[in-house]
Each structure stands twice: as C-alpha cells, then as structure tokens.
Design an enzyme around this catalytic site. Sequence first.
Site, PDB file in Angstrom:
ATOM      1  N   GLY A   1      -3.479  -6.854  -7.183  1.00 14.60           N
ATOM      2  CA  GLY A   1      -2.458  -7.279  -6.240  1.00 14.60           C
ATOM      3  C   GLY A   1      -1.409  -8.243  -6.742  1.00 14.60           C
TER       4      GLY A   1
ATOM      5  CD1 TRP B   1       2.685  -6.863 -11.333  1.00 12.92           C
ATOM      6  CD2 TRP B   1       3.763  -4.915 -11.146  1.00 12.92           C
ATOM      7  NE1 TRP B   1       3.084  -6.489 -12.581  1.00 12.92           N
ATOM      8  CE2 TRP B   1       3.739  -5.301 -12.507  1.00 12.92           C
ATOM      9  CE3 TRP B   1       4.381  -3.727 -10.792  1.00 12.92           C
ATOM     10  CZ2 TRP B   1       4.333  -4.518 -13.511  1.00 12.92           C
ATOM     11  CZ3 TRP B   1       4.961  -2.948 -11.795  1.00 12.92           C
ATOM     12  CH2 TRP B   1       4.941  -3.339 -13.127  1.00 12.92           C
TER      13      TRP B   1
ATOM     14  CG  ASP C   1      -5.403   0.647  -6.516  1.00 12.39           C
ATOM     15  OD1 ASP C   1      -6.383   1.366  -6.805  1.00 12.39           O
ATOM     16  OD2 ASP C   1      -4.793  -0.012  -7.363  1.00 12.39           O
TER      17      ASP C   1
ATOM     18  CG  ASP D   1      -5.181  10.614  -4.871  1.00 13.44           C
ATOM     19  OD1 ASP D   1      -3.951  10.484  -5.017  1.00 13.44           O
ATOM     20  OD2 ASP D   1      -5.876  11.345  -5.602  1.00 13.44           O
TER      21      ASP D   1
ATOM     22  CG  ASP E   1       0.669  -3.180 -13.983  1.00 14.02           C
ATOM     23  OD1 ASP E   1       1.223  -2.862 -15.049  1.00 14.02           O
ATOM     24  OD2 ASP E   1      -0.157  -4.099 -13.901  1.00 14.02           O
TER      25      ASP E   1
ATOM     26  CE  LYS F   1      -0.206  -0.920 -17.224  1.00 13.40           C
ATOM     27  NZ  LYS F   1      -1.136  -2.073 -17.158  1.00 13.40           N
TER      28      LYS F   1
END
EC number: 2.1.1.166
Length: 220
Positions: A60, A62, A92, A108, A133, A173
């Site tokens: 968490g 970000w 998530d 998902d 990320d 990322k």
Amino acid sequence: MAKNRFNQSWLHDHINDPYVKMAQREGYRARAAYKLKEIDEQDKLIRPGQVIVDLGAAPGSWSQYARNKLAQGRRRDAVREGGIDGTIIALDMLPMEPIADVHFIQGDFREETVLHQLEEVLAGRSVDLVISDMAPNLSGVAVADAARIEHVCDLALEFAQNHLKPDGALLVKCFHGSGYSQIVEKFKHQFKTVAPRKPKASRDKSSETFILGRHLKLPR
C-alpha cells in the site's frame, strides 16, 4: 552457505537503507513510496481532483503516497471523499490493511466481479492515472522471467486502454533485460509519449526501472 551470505548481505543493506529508515519515520509501509514520489515530482503525475487506480497495490505504499498528495492538494470548495480531493482505488489479489480515503478491492482485476466493484466506485468516470508496482515471481531463468514481466506489463496496458482518459497516464514497473525493448514498443504503440524512469530510490544493483506512458493514441 552462499545463500546465507546473500541473505545476510541483503539484511545488512536493508537495515542501513536510508529509504527504509525514512519510510519507517514517515509512516510508509514500504520504501517503494519514494520511487513514486521522485517520479511524481519530476513528471507532475498526481494532481487534485484526479481518479487514480493503483494496480497490485499491496502493501500500500504507493496508495499512501497518492493519498497524502491528494490530501495536500485539497481545495476548500472541492467535492471530495473524506480528506482528499480526488479518488484512489487500490486493487490487489493479496489482502491489504485499510488506508484512509482509499477504496480497496481485493481480487483479480481481470475478473468480472472485481471489474463490477471497480465500476461501482468509478460511477461512470474514466481514470486519470494508473500506477502499477506489480512484479511477477522471478525464477532466475532469463527467458521465463522475460515472459512473466512482459505479461504483467501487458495486463497494465490493457487495463489502461480500457479505463484511462484520452490524456491519462500509465506508470508501470519493469526490468531491464530480455524483452524490455518489446515492452517499450508496446507502450509506444499505445501512448503518444513514452519515457523510462529510474528513480534514485531504486537500488543500484537492481535492473528495476519504470516506464511512463502519457496520452493514449487510440482512445477507447
């Protein structure tokens, strides 16, 4: 024995990492917050009133940074949720401890039930910024890892194509290595402006990098 030396070396670097210490002092759940902070300060990504989606958000940090930024930019006359001027949605598959003013959806984001929950929060709005990320579990086998990294980036690109505003942005990322150039080309196919970013908070030894795409070429 070699594995133990590696673990001891990593632990030593982690304990003495200035970003780890800063995260503990400032209340961030991970040092990764400072990677987003540096990129945001360079590219002015997060602004008052935005709708932001954080993919692969756990633990968490970000979302915490985005939340703090939108709280700082709060206007007295703004229509806001709680203490921020804007909306943050964290997604998530893993559980995540609550963050004030952040909507968390566990699951998902390719599944209909999760997308339905997302649409309920969006309430017809498009997204200004998607941040990711996410990183796959790496095996150390270059070809396999390249495919996994590309797959994760593809998921973020597809999500962005389906939910971003035409002038929106996607930050993901990635990792330098086999397959990196193909990922950059996919970004260039989808966005008018594409730029790599390597914040100082990324460890020197890491091949980790970030790709920023802005302004969709083919808005949905």
